[in-house]
Design a protein around this motif. Sequence first.
Motif, PDB file in Angstrom:
ATOM      1  N   GLN A 251      87.232  66.572  76.043  1.00  0.00           N
ATOM      2  CA  GLN A 251      86.464  65.325  75.923  1.00  0.00           C
ATOM      3  C   GLN A 251      87.494  64.223  75.757  1.00  0.00           C
ATOM      4  N   LEU A 252      87.409  63.210  76.618  1.00  0.00           N
ATOM      5  CA  LEU A 252      88.394  62.126  76.585  1.00  0.00           C
ATOM      6  C   LEU A 252      87.725  60.843  76.104  1.00  0.00           C
ATOM      7  N   GLU A 253      88.468  60.113  75.291  1.00  0.00           N
ATOM      8  CA  GLU A 253      87.934  58.833  74.790  1.00  0.00           C
ATOM      9  C   GLU A 253      89.089  57.840  74.752  1.00  0.00           C
ATOM     10  N   GLY A 254      88.930  56.757  75.508  1.00  0.00           N
ATOM     11  CA  GLY A 254      89.986  55.737  75.550  1.00  0.00           C
ATOM     12  C   GLY A 254      91.335  56.325  75.934  1.00  0.00           C
ATOM     13  N   GLY A 255      91.331  57.311  76.812  1.00  0.00           N
ATOM     14  CA  GLY A 255      92.594  57.867  77.311  1.00  0.00           C
ATOM     15  C   GLY A 255      93.203  58.936  76.419  1.00  0.00           C
ATOM     16  N   THR A 256      92.566  59.247  75.284  1.00  0.00           N
ATOM     17  CA  THR A 256      93.100  60.347  74.460  1.00  0.00           C
ATOM     18  C   THR A 256      92.074  61.482  74.355  1.00  0.00           C
ATOM     19  N   ILE A 257      92.592  62.638  73.967  1.00  0.00           N
ATOM     20  CA  ILE A 257      91.741  63.834  73.903  1.00  0.00           C
ATOM     21  C   ILE A 257      91.030  63.851  72.547  1.00  0.00           C
ATOM     22  N   ARG A 258      89.686  63.812  72.611  1.00  0.00           N
ATOM     23  CA  ARG A 258      88.894  63.824  71.357  1.00  0.00           C
ATOM     24  C   ARG A 258      88.612  65.267  70.931  1.00  0.00           C
ATOM     25  N   GLN A 259      88.316  66.122  71.915  1.00  0.00           N
ATOM     26  CA  GLN A 259      88.066  67.541  71.625  1.00  0.00           C
ATOM     27  C   GLN A 259      88.601  68.353  72.782  1.00  0.00           C
ATOM     28  N   ALA A 260      89.026  69.582  72.493  1.00  0.00           N
ATOM     29  CA  ALA A 260      89.568  70.434  73.557  1.00  0.00           C
ATOM     30  C   ALA A 260      89.097  71.869  73.352  1.00  0.00           C
ATOM     31  N   ARG A 261      88.977  72.578  74.457  1.00  0.00           N
ATOM     32  CA  ARG A 261      88.657  74.004  74.399  1.00  0.00           C
ATOM     33  C   ARG A 261      89.610  74.759  75.314  1.00  0.00           C
ATOM     34  N   VAL A 262      90.173  75.832  74.781  1.00  0.00           N
ATOM     35  CA  VAL A 262      91.077  76.676  75.565  1.00  0.00           C
ATOM     36  C   VAL A 262      90.710  78.131  75.285  1.00  0.00           C
ATOM     37  N   VAL A 263      90.200  78.813  76.298  1.00  0.00           N
ATOM     38  CA  VAL A 263      89.817  80.223  76.142  1.00  0.00           C
ATOM     39  C   VAL A 263      90.467  81.026  77.262  1.00  0.00           C
ATOM     40  N   HIS A 269      90.783  92.160  73.835  1.00  0.00           N
ATOM     41  CA  HIS A 269      89.549  92.957  73.779  1.00  0.00           C
ATOM     42  C   HIS A 269      88.308  92.072  73.761  1.00  0.00           C
ATOM     43  N   LYS A 270      88.519  90.767  73.594  1.00  0.00           N
ATOM     44  CA  LYS A 270      87.429  89.791  73.643  1.00  0.00           C
ATOM     45  C   LYS A 270      87.993  88.502  74.233  1.00  0.00           C
ATOM     46  N   PRO A 271      87.145  87.595  74.701  1.00  0.00           N
ATOM     47  CA  PRO A 271      87.678  86.303  75.140  1.00  0.00           C
ATOM     48  C   PRO A 271      88.522  85.704  74.018  1.00  0.00           C
ATOM     49  N   TRP A 272      89.666  85.146  74.382  1.00  0.00           N
ATOM     50  CA  TRP A 272      90.648  84.706  73.380  1.00  0.00           C
ATOM     51  C   TRP A 272      90.639  83.192  73.296  1.00  0.00           C
ATOM     52  N   ARG A 273      89.880  82.672  72.321  1.00  0.00           N
ATOM     53  CA  ARG A 273      89.856  81.219  72.145  1.00  0.00           C
ATOM     54  C   ARG A 273      90.953  80.834  71.178  1.00  0.00           C
ATOM     55  N   SER A 274      91.766  79.860  71.578  1.00  0.00           N
ATOM     56  CA  SER A 274      92.907  79.489  70.745  1.00  0.00           C
ATOM     57  C   SER A 274      92.637  78.178  70.026  1.00  0.00           C
ATOM     58  N   ALA A 275      92.252  78.284  68.751  1.00  0.00           N
ATOM     59  CA  ALA A 275      92.007  77.086  67.931  1.00  0.00           C
ATOM     60  C   ALA A 275      93.302  76.292  67.785  1.00  0.00           C
ATOM     61  N   GLU A 276      94.444  77.011  67.745  1.00  0.00           N
ATOM     62  CA  GLU A 276      95.737  76.335  67.552  1.00  0.00           C
ATOM     63  C   GLU A 276      96.083  75.493  68.796  1.00  0.00           C
ATOM     64  N   ALA A 277      95.841  76.042  69.970  1.00  0.00           N
ATOM     65  CA  ALA A 277      96.121  75.282  71.198  1.00  0.00           C
ATOM     66  C   ALA A 277      95.202  74.055  71.258  1.00  0.00           C
ATOM     67  N   GLU A 278      93.963  74.246  70.865  1.00  0.00           N
ATOM     68  CA  GLU A 278      93.013  73.131  70.891  1.00  0.00           C
ATOM     69  C   GLU A 278      93.467  72.029  69.928  1.00  0.00           C
ATOM     70  N   ALA A 279      93.926  72.446  68.741  1.00  0.00           N
ATOM     71  CA  ALA A 279      94.384  71.455  67.753  1.00  0.00           C
ATOM     72  C   ALA A 279      95.605  70.695  68.272  1.00  0.00           C
TER      73      ALA A 279
END
Length: 330
Positions: A251-263, A269-279
């Motif tokens: 999600q972009l707002e004014g040219g910066t990333i407001r929220q991100a998802r990386v899976v 063994h399960k989809p690997w969502r990376s909270a650290e990469a998103e942060a």
Amino acid sequence: MRPFEYLRVADAAAVSSAMVGVPGAKFLAGGSNLVDLMKEDVERPTRLVDIRQLPLRQIQRSRAGLSLGALATNTETANHPLVRENYPLLTQAIVAGASGQLRNMATNGGNLLQRTRCNYFYDTATPCNKREPGSGCGAREGLNKIHAVLGWSEACVATYPGDMANALYALDASVRVRATDGRERLIPVIDFHRLPGDTPQRDNNLEHGDLILAIELPVAAAEFAKHSHYLKVRDRSSYAFAMVSVAAALQLEGGTIRQARVVLGSVAHKPWRSAEAEAALVGQRPSEAIFAKAAQVALTGAKPLAHNGYKVELGQRSVVRALMRAAQLG
Ligand SMILES: Cc1cc2nc3c(=O)[nH]c(=O)nc-3n(C[C@H](O)[C@H](O)[C@H](O)COP(=O)(O)OP(=O)(O)OC[C@H]3O[C@@H](n4cnc5c(N)ncnc54)[C@H](O)[C@@H]3O)c2cc1C
């Protein structure tokens, strides 16, 4: 094939009575995974409970956002106008999977519950703790090109092979489940599948007889619609499971990333969502350099096996490419 009983159920009460006290009973939806596994003698249900007549095929607006019936097919889901408009990442992920014919049969509930494609799981002449607990893991020291690089255990190095679930993890979906006592509960999809640990025979947190009713997509996840991308890297360009896949959303707002998802898919063994990469992405301006940093973070802790070291660099490069496409930078 071994003999089994076949029952068709048309309402919730019949579902419960067909499952309670019969540990070998299994639900049959599209059958595209379960019947394959029965032919290979991997799954040995004593009773098939055909749920296709249950009224679980609707895709409709709900209080949460959008409710995808468990028995809606993958084709119906991918093509639904509300999915295409609000959750295009999900459409892309579903369409990247299997083939048109399979997607016409495959249901949303069955897709979430598809089992690993580990060759040792499929080959009953080899040991496999997932198929036969305590027998060992053929893949750990065997041919493990397609296996996990993250979250694996000595007991099991299999991956979850599906595509749809990767997008659902990125979109914060939940799974609506009905237990045999009639009680319903909502499981955040991120808590739905399990890492192998000492019990790799359990792929997910369902109990015997739990029926998936629907997958719920939150309204808020539609804010990723403008900037999302599903990337699947595979040996052939169609009709193949992923070596690595990535569901990326911003999600972009004014040219910066407001929220991100990386899976990442097919790396664990399960989809690997990376909270650290998103942060690492939040608050930054989209750029290849920032994405490369997040990609490195996403694969931190990866422990490749003898034949799948390629998945670490491939995973990182795939994260960068998926984020570049999501941000429309490349
Ligand atoms: C050749 C081939 C290639 C494929 N390629 C891909 C791919 O690239 N990407 C991908 O994601 N998938 C792929 N698939 C997997 C395919 O998408 C799954 O087989 C399918 O989605 C399973 O859905 P189904 O309705 O047929 O499930 P079934 O086979 O009927 O059921 C699967 C499991 O789910 C359980 N189940 C089903 N519905 C429910 C419910 N409502 N509640 C509780 N339990 C339930 C069943 O008991 C069973 O254990 C491929 C399959 C094949 C055969």
